[in-house]
Scaffold this active site. Sequence first.
Site, mmCIF file in Angstrom:
data_model
loop_
_atom_site.group_PDB
_atom_site.id
_atom_site.type_symbol
_atom_site.label_atom_id
_atom_site.label_comp_id
_atom_site.label_asym_id
_atom_site.label_seq_id
_atom_site.Cartn_x
_atom_site.Cartn_y
_atom_site.Cartn_z
ATOM 1 N N TYR A 1 44.437 5.165 42.176
ATOM 2 C CA TYR A 1 44.641 6.596 42.381
ATOM 3 C C TYR A 1 45.908 7.049 41.668
ATOM 4 O O TYR A 1 45.960 8.143 41.104
ATOM 5 C CB TYR A 1 44.726 6.909 43.879
ATOM 6 N N ASN B 1 33.455 14.619 44.678
ATOM 7 C CA ASN B 1 32.675 14.410 43.458
ATOM 8 C C ASN B 1 31.198 14.664 43.772
ATOM 9 O O ASN B 1 30.589 13.916 44.535
ATOM 10 C CB ASN B 1 32.887 12.974 42.968
ATOM 11 N N CYS C 1 33.449 7.637 40.473
ATOM 12 C CA CYS C 1 34.568 7.612 41.427
ATOM 13 C C CYS C 1 34.705 6.250 42.101
ATOM 14 O O CYS C 1 35.777 5.917 42.608
ATOM 15 C CB CYS C 1 34.418 8.729 42.454
ATOM 16 N N GLU D 1 28.550 -3.282 37.628
ATOM 17 C CA GLU D 1 29.329 -3.041 36.417
ATOM 18 C C GLU D 1 30.079 -4.283 35.953
ATOM 19 O O GLU D 1 30.314 -4.447 34.753
ATOM 20 C CB GLU D 1 30.269 -1.864 36.639
#
Length: 154
Positions: free
Chosen positions: A87, A108, A116, A144
């Site tokens: 953040y 979002n 996010c 990912e």
Amino acid sequence: MPQISLHSPVGDITVSEEDGAIVALDWGWGRDQAATPALLEARAQLYDYFDGKRPGFALKLAPAGTAYQQRIWAALCEIPVGTTCTYVDIARRAGGSPRSVGGANSRNPIPIIIPCHRVVAANGFGGYSGGDGLPTKRILLDIEARFAGQPTLL
């Protein structure tokens, strides 16, 4: 507003479109289904992402939000697949404080596509407001990590 739903590893999700642009991704199955070209493409790209065939998205997006939220969401899209930022990192890049970045993240409207889930706390994993919370974030980061050839979290 046209929408299309799909089953995914993080549960059922529904994508909404307005004027040819994706405006929302919500958890759960939408009541009204419509197969527009933009929604069919979004669904195809999401399936490819979840199947490990596509590391990112090439979709026209139009998330509704304040100018500050738009800056934060744009910064999120710059985080490479398979990596995370804190953040604090996002606040330095886009302005504001870590807390305000967290607030923008929680608002979002297009999670997963606007990633996010790639934002973590400086002292740990942080939170996640989508799906089942942290388990959903872990699944997305695990998907990912495979694209980046990294060890998975799970």
